[in-house]
Scaffold this motif. Structure first.
Motif, PDB file in Angstrom:
ATOM      1  N   LEU A   1       0.839  -1.207   0.000  1.00  0.00           N
ATOM      2  CA  LEU A   1       0.000   0.000   0.000  1.00  0.00           C
ATOM      3  C   LEU A   1       0.870   1.251   0.000  1.00  0.00           C
ATOM      4  N   ILE A   2       1.941   1.234   0.772  1.00  0.00           N
ATOM      5  CA  ILE A   2       2.854   2.382   0.840  1.00  0.00           C
ATOM      6  C   ILE A   2       3.510   2.612  -0.522  1.00  0.00           C
ATOM      7  N   GLN A   3       3.926   1.525  -1.178  1.00  0.00           N
ATOM      8  CA  GLN A   3       4.545   1.650  -2.499  1.00  0.00           C
ATOM      9  C   GLN A   3       3.556   2.189  -3.522  1.00  0.00           C
ATOM     10  N   LEU A   4       2.309   1.709  -3.450  1.00  0.00           N
ATOM     11  CA  LEU A   4       1.281   2.180  -4.380  1.00  0.00           C
ATOM     12  C   LEU A   4       1.003   3.663  -4.168  1.00  0.00           C
ATOM     13  N   LEU A   5       0.869   4.066  -2.907  1.00  0.00           N
ATOM     14  CA  LEU A   5       0.619   5.479  -2.606  1.00  0.00           C
ATOM     15  C   LEU A   5       1.791   6.348  -3.051  1.00  0.00           C
ATOM     16  N   GLY A   6       3.000   5.853  -2.823  1.00  0.00           N
ATOM     17  CA  GLY A   6       4.184   6.601  -3.242  1.00  0.00           C
ATOM     18  C   GLY A   6       4.226   6.792  -4.748  1.00  0.00           C
ATOM     19  N   THR A   7       3.893   5.732  -5.499  1.00  0.00           N
ATOM     20  CA  THR A   7       3.866   5.808  -6.960  1.00  0.00           C
ATOM     21  C   THR A   7       2.808   6.787  -7.441  1.00  0.00           C
ATOM     22  N   LEU A   8       1.617   6.731  -6.824  1.00  0.00           N
ATOM     23  CA  LEU A   8       0.535   7.642  -7.206  1.00  0.00           C
ATOM     24  C   LEU A   8       0.907   9.091  -6.932  1.00  0.00           C
ATOM     25  N   ILE A   9       1.514   9.325  -5.769  1.00  0.00           N
ATOM     26  CA  ILE A   9       1.904  10.691  -5.402  1.00  0.00           C
ATOM     27  C   ILE A   9       2.957  11.224  -6.376  1.00  0.00           C
ATOM     28  N   LEU A  10       3.963  10.392  -6.707  1.00  0.00           N
ATOM     29  CA  LEU A  10       5.006  10.820  -7.641  1.00  0.00           C
ATOM     30  C   LEU A  10       4.439  11.075  -9.040  1.00  0.00           C
ATOM     31  N   THR A  11       3.484  10.229  -9.440  1.00  0.00           N
ATOM     32  CA  THR A  11       2.867  10.391 -10.760  1.00  0.00           C
ATOM     33  C   THR A  11       2.122  11.717 -10.855  1.00  0.00           C
ATOM     34  N   VAL A  12       1.308  11.998  -9.843  1.00  0.00           N
ATOM     35  CA  VAL A  12       0.539  13.246  -9.842  1.00  0.00           C
ATOM     36  C   VAL A  12       1.474  14.452  -9.684  1.00  0.00           C
ATOM     37  N   TYR A  13       2.464  14.325  -8.807  1.00  0.00           N
ATOM     38  CA  TYR A  13       3.450  15.393  -8.576  1.00  0.00           C
ATOM     39  C   TYR A  13       4.129  15.795  -9.887  1.00  0.00           C
ATOM     40  N   ASN A  14       4.619  14.793 -10.627  1.00  0.00           N
ATOM     41  CA  ASN A  14       5.302  15.081 -11.893  1.00  0.00           C
ATOM     42  C   ASN A  14       4.345  15.624 -12.946  1.00  0.00           C
ATOM     43  N   ALA A  15       3.162  15.018 -13.041  1.00  0.00           N
ATOM     44  CA  ALA A  15       2.197  15.438 -14.067  1.00  0.00           C
ATOM     45  C   ALA A  15       1.750  16.883 -13.852  1.00  0.00           C
ATOM     46  N   VAL A  16       1.464  17.239 -12.615  1.00  0.00           N
ATOM     47  CA  VAL A  16       1.006  18.598 -12.320  1.00  0.00           C
ATOM     48  C   VAL A  16       2.095  19.615 -12.654  1.00  0.00           C
ATOM     49  N   LEU A  17       3.317  19.363 -12.204  1.00  0.00           N
ATOM     50  CA  LEU A  17       4.397  20.328 -12.428  1.00  0.00           C
ATOM     51  C   LEU A  17       4.789  20.422 -13.902  1.00  0.00           C
ATOM     52  N   GLU A  18       4.714  19.304 -14.627  1.00  0.00           N
ATOM     53  CA  GLU A  18       5.051  19.339 -16.051  1.00  0.00           C
ATOM     54  C   GLU A  18       4.027  20.122 -16.861  1.00  0.00           C
ATOM     55  N   ALA A  19       2.812  20.223 -16.332  1.00  0.00           N
ATOM     56  CA  ALA A  19       1.757  20.957 -17.041  1.00  0.00           C
ATOM     57  C   ALA A  19       1.694  22.432 -16.641  1.00  0.00           C
ATOM     58  N   THR A  20       2.526  22.829 -15.669  1.00  0.00           N
ATOM     59  CA  THR A  20       2.577  24.229 -15.249  1.00  0.00           C
ATOM     60  C   THR A  20       3.648  24.962 -16.062  1.00  0.00           C
ATOM     61  N   PRO A  21       3.750  26.285 -15.924  1.00  0.00           N
ATOM     62  CA  PRO A  21       4.818  27.023 -16.627  1.00  0.00           C
ATOM     63  C   PRO A  21       6.222  26.546 -16.259  1.00  0.00           C
ATOM     64  N   LEU A  22       6.387  25.826 -15.138  1.00  0.00           N
ATOM     65  CA  LEU A  22       7.698  25.279 -14.780  1.00  0.00           C
ATOM     66  C   LEU A  22       8.122  24.208 -15.787  1.00  0.00           C
ATOM     67  N   GLN A  23       7.137  23.496 -16.322  1.00  0.00           N
ATOM     68  CA  GLN A  23       7.357  22.437 -17.314  1.00  0.00           C
ATOM     69  C   GLN A  23       8.289  21.333 -16.830  1.00  0.00           C
ATOM     70  N   GLY A  24       8.217  21.042 -15.553  1.00  0.00           N
ATOM     71  CA  GLY A  24       9.040  19.961 -15.030  1.00  0.00           C
ATOM     72  C   GLY A  24       9.020  19.925 -13.522  1.00  0.00           C
ATOM     73  N   SER A  25       9.517  18.847 -12.974  1.00  0.00           N
ATOM     74  CA  SER A  25       9.572  18.658 -11.528  1.00  0.00           C
ATOM     75  C   SER A  25      10.618  19.574 -10.895  1.00  0.00           C
TER      76      SER A  25
END
Length: 209
Positions: free
Chosen positions: A115-139
């Protein structure tokens, strides 16, 4: 003497234009440009001196000079892991200080490892996706290294494109991470998830000068 340029208009050479006149011609990435009327024609996106113009339009130049190497990408990834680790530590401290008698044991971690690994993967996925779609264009890691993610047109990703790219990392992680090593085989230094999402990692800012 100012350099002069020609462009193809309905298959016919037009010009000559000075640089300032050229960028007033509503050129796009695929406009064919040449320095001589009978010279070699190339897409405007491949003309080095036009990189600054396209950069000002929000379009990044994707070529051999601007593409990020495997090692720069790896450094950014390591920095992201460090940032992620400290965020988890801060959250754990906040939780421990706000919940009376809160205690997380090794047995708890082992019991909920998946469960911890799954949550970690989900958090990293959303973290990267959100930042890549902002003007920062990356993590944060990419920001610190000076990298950005762009689509096949050299523009910022939509959230949908960024999410697809990060979900596709599952495919890159298969077969002992071959999808990441694919960077060494791809002429555009794309990992498998970049290839699937039609994205590129470039160094920024890059103006071609």
């Amino acid at each position: 003497m100012n350099k002069e340029y020609y462009l193809l208009d309905n298959g016919q050479p037009a010009g000559p234009f000075t640089f300032n006149e050229l960028i007033q011609q509503s050129i796009d990435l695929d406009t064919q440009v040449s320095a001589t009327v009978n010279g070699k024609w190339m897409a405007a996106i491949d003309v080095p001196e036009l990189a600054g113009y396209f950069h000002a339009q929000g379009v990044a130049i994707v070529n051999e000079d601007s593409l990020a190497s495997f090692w720069l990408r790896l450094a950014a990834y390591v920095l992201d892991l460090v940032v992620f680790f400290f965020l988890i530590m801060i959250l754990a401290i906040i939780y421990a200080s706000s919940v009376p008698n809160a205690k997380i044991t090794e047995a708890d971690v082992q019991k909920h490892r998946e469960l911890i690994q799954l949550l970690g993967t989900l958090i990293l996925t959303v973290y990267n996706a959100v930042l890549e779609a902002t003007p920062l264009q990356g993590s944060v890691g990419k920001l610190l290294i000076g990298l950005q993610v762009v689509n096949e047109d050299g523009r910022r990703l939509t959230f949908g494109q960024a999410l697809l790219r990060n979900i596709a990392k599952i495919a890159s992680g298969l077969a002992f991470g071959f999808g990441y090593l694919y960077i060494f085989l791809n002429p555009y230094r794309q990992a498998l998830h970049d290839k699937l999402a039609k994205t590129y990692i470039i160094r920024k800012p890059y103006t071609g000068r």
